[in-house]
Scaffold this active site. Structure first.
Site, PDB file in Angstrom:
ATOM      1  N   LYS A  86     -11.716   0.772   5.575  1.00 44.18           N
ATOM      2  CA  LYS A  86     -12.130   0.024   4.357  1.00 44.18           C
ATOM      3  C   LYS A  86     -13.310  -1.107   4.582  1.00 44.18           C
ATOM      4  CE  LYS A  86      -8.818   2.328   2.710  1.00 44.18           C
ATOM      5  NZ  LYS A  86      -7.311   1.770   2.591  1.00 44.18           N
ATOM      6  N   TYR A 125       0.873  -1.382   0.000  1.00 45.20           N
ATOM      7  CA  TYR A 125      -0.134  -0.092   0.055  1.00 45.20           C
ATOM      8  C   TYR A 125       0.918   1.226  -0.012  1.00 45.20           C
ATOM      9  CZ  TYR A 125      -2.975   3.654   1.722  1.00 45.20           C
ATOM     10  OH  TYR A 125      -3.824   4.781   1.776  1.00 45.20           O
TER      11      TYR A 125
END
Ligand code: PLP
Length: 436
Positions: free
Chosen positions: A250, A153
């Site tokens: 998320k 990420y």
């Protein structure tokens, strides 16, 4: 009430409603605050995850009988003898003193997250990056070496490429698919292996059990960022990982309305992370804890809907003449499909596909009506973005190609809308898209 305050302010009168929560802490010192629950949590942990998602950690207010955890919107707590003793004797993590140290709203959602992940202990943070940076630094001694995935990420990539080296740590990057390379990268001073359970945007599935074996053999700890798979996809701790981190922003929260993170593992490791939470300051606000706890209650039904929708959308895309390639771990054509079948109980809502070029991908986005063009993922609404101008904008085209991100790559976070509506939106935009 004044008696309570003179004694232990953490002790809530138990005359009304269910007994036992805050007042049972003393007896639950081992293994600590993650073990609180509105009922004895141990039997709950034997139940299905959908049930745990609803009930674990939630606290029915004993003074009013209100169902669900109150929002403890406070920065500080009344100090009594017990609090002074906790600070003096080093168990301040087990008492309410100041909200950066701990707050009942944090403890409730931590218990729910720990129950879902099968962890002994959990700590929530103000963001996924706050959880990752505090957790990684807690695992490293001076001069330590880290073996990390070469697909990370973006925020984690920056932490590993810029911040860790400037603090004197060294990092080796290896392909998450190449376990032999992971083994070969280990050095005598390797203290941490760091991988993401599923990569962005190619959705490579990582063999956590194989990585855990390398970690065990080398005396290093294994930390897994499981944001893309959630505890309903896999629980890395059960596969031998030492720690799990998530961006709760998320799927775990699931409604694209807060930023939060969590670190999970043994009580012992979380006791090592906690001082970093205090030092770096990324504590989660009580109101955000309430929202996260509320979001988590529907995690099981949401993940079922994400997976169902993503599979339908991926099947549609893989049969569309204007789509060159579709990647979804639930599709037999995905390179890691067999590993996904073996290790993931839910393959999630992320789908990637390629049209002919980045220019054509941009044209596609302009022709969509239902899907929102935005970064982030895991919310109830479908989001669409292009790695070339978002997550991987800092990479050159050659670097993207080396990772396997070909031109025209589109990333979809499939929400929980009816898949037929999503397919119709995509079909119309793909058909209307100009030639490459
Ligand atoms: C979003 C994300 C993060 C960072 O989380 P924040 O909540 O934005 O700080 C870390 N890892 C992965 C895999 C992510 O998708």
């Amino acid at each position: 009430m004044s008696d309570t305050i003179k004694g232990d302010p953490s002790v809530v009168p138990t005359g009304v409603g269910r007994a036992g929560w805050v007042d049972q802490l003393a007896r639950r010192r081992q293994p600590g605050p993650s073990r609180i629950g509105h009922v004895n949590d141990a039997p709950l942990r034997a139940l299905h995850e959908a049930t745990r998602a609803v009930h674990s950690g939630s606290f029915d207010d004993p003074s009013t009988g209100a169902v669900g955890t109150p929002i403890y919107q406070t920065s500080t707590f009344i100090l009594g003898e017990e609090q002074y003793r906790a600070v003096e004797e080093g168990y301040a993590r087990d008492r309410f003193i100041y909200t950066r140290y701990g707050n009942p709203s944090q403890w409730a959602v931590q218990e729910k997250l720990a129950a879902l992940e099968g962890a002994e202990s959990a700590l929530v943070f103000a963001s996924g990056m706050a959880a990752i940076s505090a957790s990684v630094l807690a695992m490293l001694d001076k001069g330590a070496h880290i073996v990390a995935s070469d697909e990370l990420y973006g925020g984690t990539y920056n932490l590993f490429h810029h911040d860790l080296p400037s603090l004197g740590f060294t990092v080796s990057y290896v392909s998450p698919r190449d376990i032999a390379a992971v083994q070969a990268a280990v050095r005598p001073n390797t203290m941490l292996l760091y991988f993401e359970a599923m990569t962005n945007p190619l959705l490579k599935v990582v063999d956590v059990a194989a990585l855990a074996e390398v970690a065990r053999g080398s005396g290093a700890r294994l930390m897994i960022d499981a944001t893309f798979v959630t505890p309903l996809g896999c629980r890395p701790l059960e596969l031998g990982a030492d720690m799990v981190v998530h961006s709760c922003t998320k799927y775990l929260n699931g409604h694209s309305d807060l930023v939060a993170g969590v670190a999970l593992g043994s009580r012992k490791l979380m006791d090592m992370v906690w001082p970093r939470l205090l030092a770096f300051g990324g504590c989660l606000d009580p109101h955000a804890c309430f929202l996260l706890e509320r979001g988590l209650k529907t995690l099981a039904v949401r993940m079922r809907a994400h997976q169902e929708g993503a599979l339908k959308v991926a099947e549609f895309l893989s049969g569309h003449p204007r789509v060159r390639k579709t990647l979804y771990p639930g599709l037999a054509s995905h390179p890691d499909h067999q590993l996904a079948r073996r290790t993931l109980r839910n393959t999630g809502g992320m789908v990637s596909f390629n049209v002919a070029s980045d220019a054509q991908a941009l044209a596609l986005l302009q022709r969509l009506h239902l899907m929102r063009e935005a970064t982030s993922l895991g919310g109830v609404e479908t989001l669409i973005s292009l790695p070339f101008n978002t997550s991987h904008a800092a990479f050159t085209a050659a670097q993207r190609a080396r990772l396997g991100i070909e031109p025209g790559c589109v990333r979809l976070s499939v929400g929980i809308e009816h898949p037929d509506d999503l397919i119709a939106d995509l079909d119309a935009a793909l058909t209307a898209m100009p030639e490459a």
